[in-house]
Design a protein around this motif. Structure first.
Motif, PDB file in Angstrom:
ATOM      1  N   GLU A 124      -5.456   0.302   8.587  1.00 14.25           N
ATOM      2  CA  GLU A 124      -4.846  -0.339   9.776  1.00 14.25           C
ATOM      3  C   GLU A 124      -5.849  -0.361  10.932  1.00 14.25           C
ATOM      4  O   GLU A 124      -5.969  -1.355  11.656  1.00 14.25           O
ATOM      5  CB  GLU A 124      -3.613   0.453  10.230  1.00 14.25           C
ATOM      6  N   PHE A 125      -6.523   0.753  11.086  1.00 15.49           N
ATOM      7  CA  PHE A 125      -7.497   0.867  12.176  1.00 15.49           C
ATOM      8  C   PHE A 125      -8.586  -0.198  12.027  1.00 15.49           C
ATOM      9  O   PHE A 125      -8.921  -0.910  12.978  1.00 15.49           O
ATOM     10  CB  PHE A 125      -8.119   2.276  12.159  1.00 15.49           C
ATOM     11  N   VAL A 126      -9.107  -0.322  10.819  1.00 17.43           N
ATOM     12  CA  VAL A 126     -10.180  -1.297  10.558  1.00 17.43           C
ATOM     13  C   VAL A 126      -9.654  -2.722  10.744  1.00 17.43           C
ATOM     14  O   VAL A 126     -10.352  -3.596  11.278  1.00 17.43           O
ATOM     15  CB  VAL A 126     -10.742  -1.069   9.136  1.00 17.43           C
ATOM     16  N   PHE A 127      -8.416  -2.947  10.314  1.00 19.85           N
ATOM     17  CA  PHE A 127      -7.771  -4.259  10.467  1.00 19.85           C
ATOM     18  C   PHE A 127      -7.703  -4.657  11.955  1.00 19.85           C
ATOM     19  O   PHE A 127      -8.131  -5.751  12.351  1.00 19.85           O
ATOM     20  CB  PHE A 127      -6.369  -4.173   9.853  1.00 19.85           C
ATOM     21  N   LEU A 128      -7.208  -3.744  12.795  1.00 28.09           N
ATOM     22  CA  LEU A 128      -7.089  -4.042  14.226  1.00 28.09           C
ATOM     23  C   LEU A 128      -8.463  -4.125  14.888  1.00 28.09           C
ATOM     24  O   LEU A 128      -8.682  -4.936  15.796  1.00 28.09           O
ATOM     25  CB  LEU A 128      -6.231  -2.972  14.919  1.00 28.09           C
ATOM     26  N   GLY A 151      -8.869 -13.883   7.587  1.00 28.59           N
ATOM     27  CA  GLY A 151      -9.338 -13.579   6.233  1.00 28.59           C
ATOM     28  C   GLY A 151     -10.318 -12.425   6.237  1.00 28.59           C
ATOM     29  O   GLY A 151     -10.244 -11.505   5.396  1.00 28.59           O
ATOM     30  N   ALA A 152     -11.229 -12.423   7.190  1.00 28.69           N
ATOM     31  CA  ALA A 152     -12.227 -11.355   7.286  1.00 28.69           C
ATOM     32  C   ALA A 152     -11.566 -10.036   7.684  1.00 28.69           C
ATOM     33  O   ALA A 152     -11.979  -8.955   7.224  1.00 28.69           O
ATOM     34  CB  ALA A 152     -13.302 -11.737   8.293  1.00 28.69           C
ATOM     35  N   CYS A 153     -10.533 -10.098   8.521  1.00 28.59           N
ATOM     36  CA  CYS A 153      -9.812  -8.881   8.944  1.00 28.59           C
ATOM     37  C   CYS A 153      -9.132  -8.237   7.727  1.00 28.59           C
ATOM     38  O   CYS A 153      -9.178  -7.012   7.539  1.00 28.59           O
ATOM     39  CB  CYS A 153      -8.754  -9.207   9.992  1.00 28.59           C
ATOM     40  N   VAL A 154      -8.498  -9.094   6.902  1.00 29.06           N
ATOM     41  CA  VAL A 154      -7.812  -8.587   5.706  1.00 29.06           C
ATOM     42  C   VAL A 154      -8.837  -7.992   4.743  1.00 29.06           C
ATOM     43  O   VAL A 154      -8.628  -6.898   4.176  1.00 29.06           O
ATOM     44  CB  VAL A 154      -7.015  -9.713   5.024  1.00 29.06           C
ATOM     45  N   ASP A 211      -1.383  -3.855   2.774  1.00 25.66           N
ATOM     46  CA  ASP A 211      -0.439  -4.978   2.844  1.00 25.66           C
ATOM     47  C   ASP A 211      -0.630  -5.696   4.182  1.00 25.66           C
ATOM     48  O   ASP A 211      -0.044  -5.316   5.213  1.00 25.66           O
ATOM     49  CB  ASP A 211       0.994  -4.430   2.711  1.00 25.66           C
ATOM     50  N   ALA A 212      -1.426  -6.737   4.167  1.00 25.92           N
ATOM     51  CA  ALA A 212      -1.789  -7.431   5.417  1.00 25.92           C
ATOM     52  C   ALA A 212      -0.579  -8.101   6.059  1.00 25.92           C
ATOM     53  O   ALA A 212      -0.438  -8.096   7.284  1.00 25.92           O
ATOM     54  CB  ALA A 212      -2.874  -8.464   5.140  1.00 25.92           C
ATOM     55  N   SER A 213       0.315  -8.676   5.229  1.00 24.16           N
ATOM     56  CA  SER A 213       1.490  -9.354   5.797  1.00 24.16           C
ATOM     57  C   SER A 213       2.379  -8.368   6.546  1.00 24.16           C
ATOM     58  O   SER A 213       2.855  -8.644   7.653  1.00 24.16           O
ATOM     59  CB  SER A 213       2.308 -10.020   4.686  1.00 24.16           C
ATOM     60  N   ALA A 214       2.589  -7.198   5.922  1.00 25.71           N
ATOM     61  CA  ALA A 214       3.438  -6.187   6.565  1.00 25.71           C
ATOM     62  C   ALA A 214       2.788  -5.685   7.860  1.00 25.71           C
ATOM     63  O   ALA A 214       3.466  -5.501   8.879  1.00 25.71           O
ATOM     64  CB  ALA A 214       3.671  -5.017   5.608  1.00 25.71           C
ATOM     65  N   ALA A 215       1.470  -5.494   7.813  1.00 26.91           N
ATOM     66  CA  ALA A 215       0.770  -5.004   9.011  1.00 26.91           C
ATOM     67  C   ALA A 215       0.858  -6.037  10.133  1.00 26.91           C
ATOM     68  O   ALA A 215       1.142  -5.701  11.293  1.00 26.91           O
ATOM     69  CB  ALA A 215      -0.692  -4.702   8.678  1.00 26.91           C
ATOM     70  N   LEU A 216       0.659  -7.288   9.766  1.00 23.39           N
ATOM     71  CA  LEU A 216       0.717  -8.359  10.764  1.00 23.39           C
ATOM     72  C   LEU A 216       2.099  -8.398  11.420  1.00 23.39           C
ATOM     73  O   LEU A 216       2.234  -8.487  12.642  1.00 23.39           O
ATOM     74  CB  LEU A 216       0.406  -9.699  10.094  1.00 23.39           C
ATOM     75  N   GLU A 217       3.128  -8.290  10.577  1.00 24.35           N
ATOM     76  CA  GLU A 217       4.499  -8.316  11.097  1.00 24.35           C
ATOM     77  C   GLU A 217       4.735  -7.145  12.052  1.00 24.35           C
ATOM     78  O   GLU A 217       5.291  -7.308  13.140  1.00 24.35           O
ATOM     79  CB  GLU A 217       5.469  -8.257   9.917  1.00 24.35           C
TER      80      GLU A 217
END
Lengths: 286, 270
Positions: free
Chosen positions: B220-224, B234-237, B248-254
């Protein structure tokens, strides 16, 4: 619920300086005080809860923004980013009054973050008047200028402080915020007659008065008064306040308290005392 | 007659440098240009010297209450004075002074048992930044609906202006929470418990809302962090999946959109 203070008018009554430890209580209890003043720089942030809180307070009370960091009298270029932040705060909160100090805080880019005295010379008078005019132009409104407490003066001064202040008001068309405690402190420290000061103030320029406490500090020779804003208003200052009201008429008056902040009720009691002086003036006029 | 500029320069030198080395002589000479009551010009100038230091130190105390509690008032004052000598005020807004203070603690105690102070100071400053950052409206889903599906990989999301990512060597949040309350003795914190990855962001609603400080798992940290760095979605995921293939990128985004941590799309997605 109070009527929304949408007309930007400041009543000729007593207000208090609102400091962050009291904000929650003011929001929840809505105390019966006529108006509030905050330090402009405390609301320079881009966003956040304390801005929303002040917007709510602003809907309930007339508000004054009182700046402490613009360094108006400095010979450095006017601090445009600071002025822009002030402009944003003024636009956001639409205060009834905006005030700054007849002082400087910085030179050569270094800041003392304190209100330093000006030499009362023709050069300084022209300089600070131009700066005040520039600030008023940038804000699109009149600014009130407050006299500060002084602990030293300049041998180079050719004008008395009250002559300088009146000159600044005339040249820049600013209003005046007369701090009665500051007159008293400076008069005791530098040895002038506070009534001579009051007598020279152009009364129609005075839009606000300040009252605060000071502290007497013994020195090896004599005594020094320091403008601490941490004690009740002294009796001698109340007496001088009565004479200031006689000179200027009923003017919005602020109780300022910054250090050793007491309960809100103490500030409100001090404001009630100022209201009694204002009420006596109204009664005399009736 | 001295000019206004000369008088101001000498005045500031007298009150800010007056006690330092050769400036003592300069300050004494300058006093002849001043007048004061019986207490004398040196005592009068000392009020300004004391006020200048007091305002600076008080600003640091307000910004770093936990660091002060951890090291004690005397040592905090000593260090704040040292910091001020190195970083004299160059601003009329005292709230700006503390930015480099975490680095001061990191440098001063980077090699000893108090290395955690740098982490705690950094967390305190980020908390202040999060408290005063700009506001932002909640996410506008209509904007997202206008983006063609084939552009999703290049989508650049925007974090709320108050969002701050924090990672540390020490359990800074545990130390901070234990020491925020002055009415109770803090519990002992195990400094060997390891570091933290945190998200600080202003709570979503209400003007009394404070700052949410929430722990993040590594992905999550790396994603944000990737979103903060303006990478495409795409690069974030991909960055998060490199840490955790099951991310789970969709769940994190939500989660972050509904939590008003992700609040907008970049300007190229009008």
């Amino acid at each position: 619920m109070r009527a929304q203070a949408s007309l930007q008018s400041m009543p000729a009554a007593a207000g208090i300086g609102l400091r962050s430890p009291h904000v929650g209580e003011v929001l929840s209890t809505q105390p019966g005080v006529a108006w509030l003043e905050v330090h402009s720089e405390n609301y320079f942030a881009a966003g956040g809860a304390h801005l929303s809180q002040l917007e709510t307070i602003r809907e309930r009370y007339p508000l004054s923004l009182h700046g402490v960091g613009l360094s108006l009298g400095s010979t450095d270029p006017l601090d445009r980013p600071h002025l822009e932040q002030l402009r944003r705060a003024v636009n956001r909160f639409e205060p009834a009054l905006v005030s700054e100090h007849l002082a400087w805080s910085s030179v050569g880019g270094r800041h003392a973050n304190d209100l330093l005295p000006l030499p009362y010379t023709e050069e300084a008078l022209r300089h600070v008047s131009r700066r005040i005019a520039a600030v008023q132009d940038a804000l699109g409104r009149q600014v009130l200028i407050e006299n500060v407490s002084s602990y030293v003066g300049f041998a180079a001064s050719r004008l008395r402080e009250w002559e300088f202040l009146a000159g600044v008001a005339a040249e820049s068309a600013c209003g005046l915020l007369i701090d009665v405690n500051n007159i008293y402190v400076s008069a005791c420290n530098l040895g002038f007659d506070p009534d001579e000061y009051l007598a020279a103030i152009p009364p129609t320029a005075v839009r606000e008065l300040h009252l605060a406490g000071h502290t007497a500090v013994p020195a090896p020779a004599g005594e020094l008064l320091i403008d601490t804003h941490g004690t009740p208003v002294a009796d001698a200052v109340w007496d001088l306040y009565a004479r200031a009201l006689a000179r200027c008429g009923a003017v919005p008056t602020l109780i300022e308290w910054d250090t050793d902040l007491p309960p809100l009720t103490t500030l409100i009691a001090e404001a009630a005392k100022a209201d009694a002086y204002l009420g006596a003036l109204h009664a005399d006029a009736a | 007659m001295p000019t206004l500029r000369e008088l101001q320069s000498d005045f500031l030198a007298a009150i800010l440098d007056g006690g330092v080395g050769s400036s003592v002589r300069v300050a004494e000479q300058f006093q002849a240009r001043l007048v004061a009551g019986a207490y004398g010009t040196a005592r009068g100038l000392a009020v300004y010297t004391n006020n200048a230091e007091h305002h600076y130190l008080e600003s640091l105390r307000k910004s770093f209450p936990v660091v002060q509690r951890l090291v004690g008032e005397d040592y905090f004052t000593q260090c704040a004075r040292e910091f001020r000598r190195d970083q004299p005020s160059r601003t009329g807004d005292l709230h700006d002074l503390g930015g480099p203070f975490p680095a001061y603690w990191h440098d001063k105690h980077g090699d000893d048992a108090y290395r955690y102070l740098g982490d705690v100071a950094r967390l305190e400053w980020l908390y202040q930044e999060a408290s005063t950052a700009a506001d932002h409206a909640p996410f506008d889903f209509a904007k997202l609906a206008r983006v063609p599906t084939e552009d999703y990989d290049a989508l650049r999301f925007i974090l709320h202006p108050s969002a701050r990512l924090f990672s540390s060597e020490f359990p800074a949040l545990a130390i901070w929470r234990e020491n925020m309350r002055s009415d109770q003795e803090p519990e002992i914190i195990d400094l060997g418990a390891g570091g933290e990855r945190l998200l600080l962001a202003r709570a979503a609603a209400g003007f009394a809302a404070g700052i949410d400080v929430r722990p993040l798992v590594h992905a999550e940290f790396v994603f944000l962090q990737a979103i903060e760095g303006s990478l495409g979605f795409g690069a974030c995921v991909a960055a998060a999946a490199a840490i955790d293939p099951d991310f789970d990128a969709s769940a994190a985004l939500e989660t972050f959109v509904y939590g008003q941590v992700i609040v907008d799309l970049a300007a190229e997605h009008p």
